[in-house]
Scaffold this motif. Structure first.
Motif, PDB file in Angstrom:
ATOM      1  N   ARG A   1       7.701 -39.269  16.642  1.00 43.07           N
ATOM      2  CA  ARG A   1       8.605 -40.160  15.897  1.00 43.07           C
ATOM      3  C   ARG A   1       7.853 -41.422  15.464  1.00 43.07           C
ATOM      4  O   ARG A   1       7.966 -41.879  14.321  1.00 43.07           O
ATOM      5  CB  ARG A   1       9.802 -40.516  16.787  1.00 43.07           C
ATOM      6  CG  ARG A   1      11.004 -41.011  16.006  1.00 43.07           C
ATOM      7  CD  ARG A   1      12.227 -41.218  16.909  1.00 43.07           C
ATOM      8  NE  ARG A   1      12.640 -40.041  17.636  1.00 43.07           N
ATOM      9  CZ  ARG A   1      12.898 -40.009  18.960  1.00 43.07           C
ATOM     10  NH1 ARG A   1      12.750 -41.093  19.701  1.00 43.07           N
ATOM     11  NH2 ARG A   1      13.291 -38.896  19.544  1.00 43.07           N
ATOM     12  N   GLN A   2       7.051 -41.947  16.386  1.00 44.02           N
ATOM     13  CA  GLN A   2       6.259 -43.145  16.103  1.00 44.02           C
ATOM     14  C   GLN A   2       5.268 -42.875  14.955  1.00 44.02           C
ATOM     15  O   GLN A   2       5.117 -43.700  14.055  1.00 44.02           O
ATOM     16  CB  GLN A   2       5.470 -43.457  17.379  1.00 44.02           C
ATOM     17  CG  GLN A   2       5.296 -44.905  17.713  1.00 44.02           C
ATOM     18  CD  GLN A   2       4.360 -45.030  18.922  1.00 44.02           C
ATOM     19  OE1 GLN A   2       4.314 -44.157  19.806  1.00 44.02           O
ATOM     20  NE2 GLN A   2       3.594 -46.107  18.967  1.00 44.02           N
ATOM     21  N   VAL A   3       4.637 -41.725  15.007  1.00 46.56           N
ATOM     22  CA  VAL A   3       3.658 -41.378  13.969  1.00 46.56           C
ATOM     23  C   VAL A   3       4.344 -41.198  12.618  1.00 46.56           C
ATOM     24  O   VAL A   3       3.829 -41.633  11.576  1.00 46.56           O
ATOM     25  CB  VAL A   3       2.877 -40.093  14.367  1.00 46.56           C
ATOM     26  CG1 VAL A   3       2.077 -39.557  13.186  1.00 46.56           C
ATOM     27  CG2 VAL A   3       1.956 -40.370  15.554  1.00 46.56           C
TER      28      VAL A   3
ATOM     29  N   SER B   1      -3.334 -41.824  17.246  1.00 41.34           N
ATOM     30  CA  SER B   1      -3.248 -43.297  17.328  1.00 41.34           C
ATOM     31  C   SER B   1      -4.395 -43.893  16.532  1.00 41.34           C
ATOM     32  O   SER B   1      -4.241 -44.866  15.804  1.00 41.34           O
ATOM     33  CB  SER B   1      -3.320 -43.771  18.770  1.00 41.34           C
ATOM     34  OG  SER B   1      -2.221 -43.291  19.489  1.00 41.34           O
ATOM     35  N   GLU B   2      -5.566 -43.263  16.667  1.00 38.40           N
ATOM     36  CA  GLU B   2      -6.745 -43.756  15.946  1.00 38.40           C
ATOM     37  C   GLU B   2      -6.549 -43.559  14.439  1.00 38.40           C
ATOM     38  O   GLU B   2      -6.759 -44.459  13.639  1.00 38.40           O
ATOM     39  CB  GLU B   2      -7.983 -43.004  16.454  1.00 38.40           C
ATOM     40  CG  GLU B   2      -9.297 -43.547  15.937  1.00 38.40           C
ATOM     41  CD  GLU B   2      -9.940 -42.656  14.880  1.00 38.40           C
ATOM     42  OE1 GLU B   2     -10.948 -43.077  14.319  1.00 38.40           O
ATOM     43  OE2 GLU B   2      -9.422 -41.555  14.596  1.00 38.40           O
ATOM     44  N   LEU B   3      -6.073 -42.368  14.082  1.00 38.31           N
ATOM     45  CA  LEU B   3      -5.905 -42.042  12.668  1.00 38.31           C
ATOM     46  C   LEU B   3      -4.897 -42.969  11.979  1.00 38.31           C
ATOM     47  O   LEU B   3      -5.077 -43.368  10.828  1.00 38.31           O
ATOM     48  CB  LEU B   3      -5.458 -40.576  12.541  1.00 38.31           C
ATOM     49  CG  LEU B   3      -5.336 -39.965  11.159  1.00 38.31           C
ATOM     50  CD1 LEU B   3      -6.651 -40.054  10.395  1.00 38.31           C
ATOM     51  CD2 LEU B   3      -4.912 -38.504  11.279  1.00 38.31           C
ATOM     52  N   TYR B   4      -3.828 -43.301  12.685  1.00 40.27           N
ATOM     53  CA  TYR B   4      -2.758 -44.095  12.067  1.00 40.27           C
ATOM     54  C   TYR B   4      -2.753 -45.550  12.539  1.00 40.27           C
ATOM     55  O   TYR B   4      -1.791 -46.268  12.259  1.00 40.27           O
ATOM     56  CB  TYR B   4      -1.401 -43.440  12.342  1.00 40.27           C
ATOM     57  CG  TYR B   4      -1.250 -42.136  11.585  1.00 40.27           C
ATOM     58  CD1 TYR B   4      -1.169 -42.143  10.192  1.00 40.27           C
ATOM     59  CD2 TYR B   4      -1.174 -40.922  12.248  1.00 40.27           C
ATOM     60  CE1 TYR B   4      -1.042 -40.956   9.479  1.00 40.27           C
ATOM     61  CE2 TYR B   4      -1.047 -39.726  11.539  1.00 40.27           C
ATOM     62  CZ  TYR B   4      -0.982 -39.757  10.167  1.00 40.27           C
ATOM     63  OH  TYR B   4      -0.854 -38.597   9.470  1.00 40.27           O
ATOM     64  N   GLY B   5      -3.788 -45.944  13.266  1.00 35.80           N
ATOM     65  CA  GLY B   5      -3.862 -47.327  13.716  1.00 35.80           C
ATOM     66  C   GLY B   5      -2.712 -47.762  14.595  1.00 35.80           C
ATOM     67  O   GLY B   5      -2.206 -48.885  14.482  1.00 35.80           O
ATOM     68  N   LEU B   6      -2.260 -46.865  15.479  1.00 38.24           N
ATOM     69  CA  LEU B   6      -1.186 -47.240  16.432  1.00 38.24           C
ATOM     70  C   LEU B   6      -1.822 -47.795  17.704  1.00 38.24           C
ATOM     71  O   LEU B   6      -2.978 -47.526  17.989  1.00 38.24           O
ATOM     72  CB  LEU B   6      -0.354 -46.011  16.797  1.00 38.24           C
ATOM     73  CG  LEU B   6       0.250 -45.205  15.644  1.00 38.24           C
ATOM     74  CD1 LEU B   6       0.850 -43.918  16.158  1.00 38.24           C
ATOM     75  CD2 LEU B   6       1.302 -46.037  14.923  1.00 38.24           C
ATOM     76  N   ASP B   7      -1.025 -48.548  18.468  1.00 39.13           N
ATOM     77  CA  ASP B   7      -1.574 -49.076  19.725  1.00 39.13           C
ATOM     78  C   ASP B   7      -1.559 -48.006  20.784  1.00 39.13           C
ATOM     79  O   ASP B   7      -0.580 -47.328  20.958  1.00 39.13           O
ATOM     80  CB  ASP B   7      -0.716 -50.263  20.216  1.00 39.13           C
ATOM     81  CG  ASP B   7      -0.793 -51.396  19.207  1.00 39.13           C
ATOM     82  OD1 ASP B   7      -1.850 -51.530  18.563  1.00 39.13           O
ATOM     83  OD2 ASP B   7       0.222 -52.102  19.054  1.00 39.13           O
TER      84      ASP B   7
END
Ligand code: ZN
Length: 499
Positions: free
Chosen positions: A183-185, A493-499
């Protein structure tokens, strides 16, 4: 030992009959003219009847009994041969011959009906065939027997030792980590543009690229070949001849590319069983989950990774300069890994794929118990897709008619796809621990160290080790969704710049 030789001889005949059946099936899905169907279904039914007759014969049953009375004298591999053959023989003896023949006929027709009616989304025409298949599968489960629930009997054929209760627990732990992360992604992934992958990519060029990638993985074209089919698959006529198929879409660069890598992974497994297992019951995957771990490993953990595209992006761009003009490495890498709610399982991104399996698992359970009627499948499918993946199929073409597996009688099979994802990451993590230079190797097109490692640990043992034990031998761990969750969280997280 005479009895052991007699057993080997009997199994060699059965495996030869199975190879002949597989060849007829391969032809049916690649080159057979439509008018050949009736005759083909008869031929396959005849062979399956013969295989069943031999597998269920008193002679084989008694031969095994004599060997079992004396297993102390057998070396471990022969003892294992006796044990897995006993499983197959017991299963065969529990299934009445009429049911085996009825299933071969029904699935032959259901598959044909699926091929004809799927493109036009005619569920009504396919429905009677599917009803017959589920009626047969219910009878099979009862005949095979189970301790807790009917689904166990079916699942056990594909994933020995798993059990429905444990599978539910694994899936619910997986969902607990996956659903909120996905969901976050999804909140940010729509920013990724993957339009360039739907431009026109010449079919022949895609095909040639796929062959080069297969060669680089170590797929042996002296003992295999690739052909086209509507639904990609791998089939084996014994270790010396392992075939794969793929499909090419000129307006979707992903379909052929990742389908080829996927089947290439299955093909590598089958080509590299220990040669002395050929023509025996040991020349099979440890389980279908382990089999799928190998296809998903090559498709995703290698094929959708940064190092792999460090190796290939330049060449692919040269091959398709107009289609990829102005597209940089990062944009391409993000596009092939775009997370996007979609209708089709085989095209699903890594975060959505397991959810497609949850949908099928739940529907299979309900269809098997009779809680859901086949007639109500389209509606049940569509609602469950909406609540699980957030998309609703406009027609059964991209809904409950998208897969061939139920028509094929493979109920209890879908969960092995999700298990394969989990096993795959656990095995791949171990490979990386033991080969610290793996990423650099992949980035330089050196895939053979990985293939050789997998050959030693996974491929050669084939069915001589059960899946749970194999995983422990390789990784020291039991099956767990946590390594897979850590892998996707790290990558996306790396791909989408999430924490
Ligand atoms: Zn597969």
């Amino acid at each position: 030992m005479d009895k052991l030789n007699a057993l080997r001889q009997q199994l060699a005949t059965i495996v030869d009959l199975e190879a002949a059946t597989a060849l007829l099936g391969w032809d049916q899905h690649t080159y057979m003219p439509r008018g050949g169907l009736e005759a083909r279904v008869r031929q396959i039914t005849t062979l399956q009847g013969l295989i069943h007759e031999r597998m269920a014969s008193d002679e084989l049953h008694e031969l095994l009994g004599a060997l079992e009375a004396d297993t102390g004298k057998l070396d471990p591999v022969d003892a294992r041969l006796v044990l897995v053959t006993r499983r197959d023989v017991d299963q065969a003896r529990r299934l009445p011959a009429e049911l085996v023949v009825r299933k071969a006929e029904a699935t032959g027709r259901a598959l044909d009906s699926w091929m004809v009616n799927r493109p036009r989304g005619d569920f009504g025409a396919w429905r009677p065939h599917l009803e017959e298949v589920f009626a047969i599968v219910r009878l099979e489960a009862e005949a095979l027997g189970y301790e807790e629930e009917a689904y166990d009997a079916l699942l056990n054929r594909y994933e020995p030792g798993m059990g429905t209760r444990r599978l539910r627990a694994v899936f619910s732990e997986l969902a607990e980590g996956l659903v909120p992360f996905r969901r976050q992604v999804l909140e940010v992934s729509h920013r990724v543009d993957d339009e360039m992958l739907s431009r026109h990519f010449d079919g022949q060029k895609q095909w040639d690229l796929g062959l080069r990638m297969l060669k680089e993985m170590g797929y042996d074209f002296n003992h295999g070949r690739q052909d086209r089919s509507p639904h990609p698959f791998t089939t084996s006529f014994g270790l010396p001849d392992v075939r794969i198929t793929t499909r090419i879409h000129e307006n979707d660069f992903r379909a052929g590319l990742f389908g080829t890598l996927h089947e290439g992974g299955h093909g590598l497994y089958e080509q590299n069983f220990l040669p002395e297992f050929d023509r025996s019951t040991l020349a099979q995957g440890s389980s279908l989950g382990i089999h799928e771990s190998q296809s998903r490993l090559w498709e995703n953990l290698v094929g959708r990774s940064r190092p792999y595209w460090n190796r290939w992006f330049g060449e692919v761009k040269e091959l398709f300069p107009a289609q990829l003009s102005g597209v940089g490495f990062q944009a391409f890498y993000a596009a092939i890994n775009r997370v996007k709610p979609g209708l089709i399982r085989v095209e699903a991104d890594e975060l959505s794929y397991n959810l497609h399996i949850f949908v099928r698992f739940e529907l299979e359970l309900r269809l098997l118990s009779g809680d859901l009627a086949v007639a109500d499948l389209p509606e049940a499918w569509d609602s469950l897709m909406e609540s699980t993946l957030g998309v609703r199929p406009p027609s059964p073409v991209d809904g409950c008619m998208q897969d061939m597996h139920w028509a094929d009688g493979s109920v209890g099979y879908f969960p092995t796809y999700a298990l394969g994802n989990l096993y795959g990451v656990q095995i791949f993590n171990q490979a990386r621990r033991e080969m610290p230079a793996m990423d650099e190797d992949i980035a330089s097109g050196r895939l053979l160290p990985l293939k050789d490692w997998l050959t030693e640990r996974v491929y050669r043992p084939a069915r001589s080790v059960d899946p749970g034990e194999l995983l422990r031998l390789i990784t020291g761990q039991d099956l767990s969704p946590q390594p897979w969750l850590a892998y996707v969280k790290n990558k996306y997280s790396e791909l989408y710049g999430l924490d």
